[in-house]
Design a protein around this motif. Structure first.
Motif, PDB file in Angstrom:
ATOM      1  N   UNK A   1       0.788  -1.290  -0.011  1.00  0.00           N
ATOM      2  CA  UNK A   1       0.070  -0.074  -0.106  1.00  0.00           C
ATOM      3  C   UNK A   1       0.856   1.227  -0.067  1.00  0.00           C
ATOM      4  N   UNK A   2       0.873   2.238  -1.096  1.00  0.00           N
ATOM      5  CA  UNK A   2       1.636   3.094  -1.060  1.00  0.00           C
ATOM      6  C   UNK A   2       0.925   4.390  -0.505  1.00  0.00           C
ATOM      7  N   UNK A   3       1.819   5.524  -0.164  1.00  0.00           N
ATOM      8  CA  UNK A   3       1.292   6.671   0.470  1.00  0.00           C
ATOM      9  C   UNK A   3       0.304   7.408  -0.352  1.00  0.00           C
ATOM     10  N   UNK A   4       0.259   6.982  -1.772  1.00  0.00           N
ATOM     11  CA  UNK A   4      -0.735   7.681  -2.485  1.00  0.00           C
ATOM     12  C   UNK A   4      -2.192   6.940  -2.506  1.00  0.00           C
ATOM     13  N   UNK A   5      -2.375   5.831  -1.803  1.00  0.00           N
ATOM     14  CA  UNK A   5      -3.553   4.963  -1.895  1.00  0.00           C
ATOM     15  C   UNK A   5      -3.698   3.969  -2.711  1.00  0.00           C
ATOM     16  N   UNK A   6      -2.313   3.795  -3.518  1.00  0.00           N
ATOM     17  CA  UNK A   6      -2.635   2.684  -4.492  1.00  0.00           C
ATOM     18  C   UNK A   6      -2.024   1.295  -4.131  1.00  0.00           C
TER      19      UNK A   6
END
Length: 83
Positions: free
Chosen positions: A6-11
């Motif tokens: 889970x990336x910081x941008x929500x992807x």
């Protein structure tokens, strides 16, 4: 096995054994603004910012939530069982 990041941008991005959730390409467009990911033995579930839930992986082990999708609204938390 499989992993999901889970990336910081929500992807979300996944890799590893596709039969165990390592391929999320079929739901990639729905995996936006993800807040949390949980995994079972062979499937993943992601909670999005709007409270919706996206699942992928082995359908028998939780990767197919289509039968309850209409109930999965305003979800705050998910817990998975073990095996």
């Amino acid at each position: 096995g499989a992993f999901a990041a889970l990336r910081g941008d929500g992807r979300v991005y996944s890799w590893g054994d596709a039969a165990r959730g390592g391929d999320c390409s079929s739901v990639q467009q729905q995996l936006r603004d993800v807040q949390q990911i949980q995994s079972s033995l062979s499937a993943f579930a992601a909670i999005c910012r709007d409270g919706s839930v996206v699942t992928w992986g082995d359908a028998v082990r939780g990767g197919d939530s289509s039968q309850v999708q209409s109930d999965l609204r305003d979800v705050q938390q998910i817990q998975a069982s073990g095996a």
